[in-house]
Design an enzyme around this catalytic site. Sequence first.
Site, PDB file in Angstrom:
ATOM      1  N   GLU A 221      -0.004   6.680   0.683  1.00 19.69           N
ATOM      2  CA  GLU A 221      -0.167   6.103  -0.656  1.00 19.69           C
ATOM      3  C   GLU A 221      -1.614   5.661  -0.872  1.00 19.69           C
ATOM      4  O   GLU A 221      -2.176   5.830  -1.953  1.00 19.69           O
ATOM      5  CB  GLU A 221       0.761   4.893  -0.846  1.00 19.69           C
ATOM      6  CG  GLU A 221       2.241   5.215  -0.778  1.00 19.69           C
ATOM      7  CD  GLU A 221       2.823   5.089   0.627  1.00 19.69           C
ATOM      8  OE1 GLU A 221       2.134   5.441   1.608  1.00 19.69           O
ATOM      9  OE2 GLU A 221       3.982   4.639   0.741  1.00 19.69           O
TER      10      GLU A 221
ATOM     11  N   ASN B   5      -5.145   7.127  13.739  1.00 22.16           N
ATOM     12  CA  ASN B   5      -6.354   7.022  14.567  1.00 22.16           C
ATOM     13  C   ASN B   5      -5.966   6.547  15.955  1.00 22.16           C
ATOM     14  O   ASN B   5      -4.998   5.785  16.101  1.00 22.16           O
ATOM     15  CB  ASN B   5      -7.313   6.018  13.905  1.00 22.16           C
ATOM     16  CG  ASN B   5      -8.692   6.059  14.532  1.00 22.16           C
ATOM     17  OD1 ASN B   5      -8.939   5.455  15.568  1.00 22.16           O
ATOM     18  ND2 ASN B   5      -9.595   6.789  13.916  1.00 22.16           N
TER      19      ASN B   5
END
Length: 132
Positions: free
Chosen positions: A57, A47
């Site tokens: 994960e 982001n």
Amino acid sequence: MTISDDDLINAAKEAREHAYCHYSGYSVGAAIIDDQGHLHVGCNVENASYPLGNCAEAAAIAAMVLEGGKRIERIAVAGGPGDVAPCTPCGGCRQRIQEFADENTMIITMDDSKDWQRYSIAELLPAGFHLD
Ligand code: THU
């Protein structure tokens, strides 16, 4: 159908192709086999506000939980800045994996020798934090 470790690594590599990593240029894919034998995958999603990025994960674990998986039987992680390179799970992801791991959970990842290695969560996160 049993998924081999090689197939699981390939699923992590395929998931990695979807990584959204404009900021680091480091793409990661993760593939989980859960306690039911089901496959779940995830990739990192970064982001513009850097701390909001998510690890591969975490995405794979979220997919597992959404689809009813209770425990990670095996997880493969493939990452790197270009070709697949050594990429062991970050500290936070070790804690995330521990939440759904037991002593039989296998974590498959490429280490600094560039070999695929198999670890238990106790090896990756000794004396990890537990609430119980
Ligand atoms: N990353 C993961 O997805 N998993 C890890 O275990 C290590 C780091 C991601 C986060 C970030 O998008 C990029 O790799 C570089 O740190």
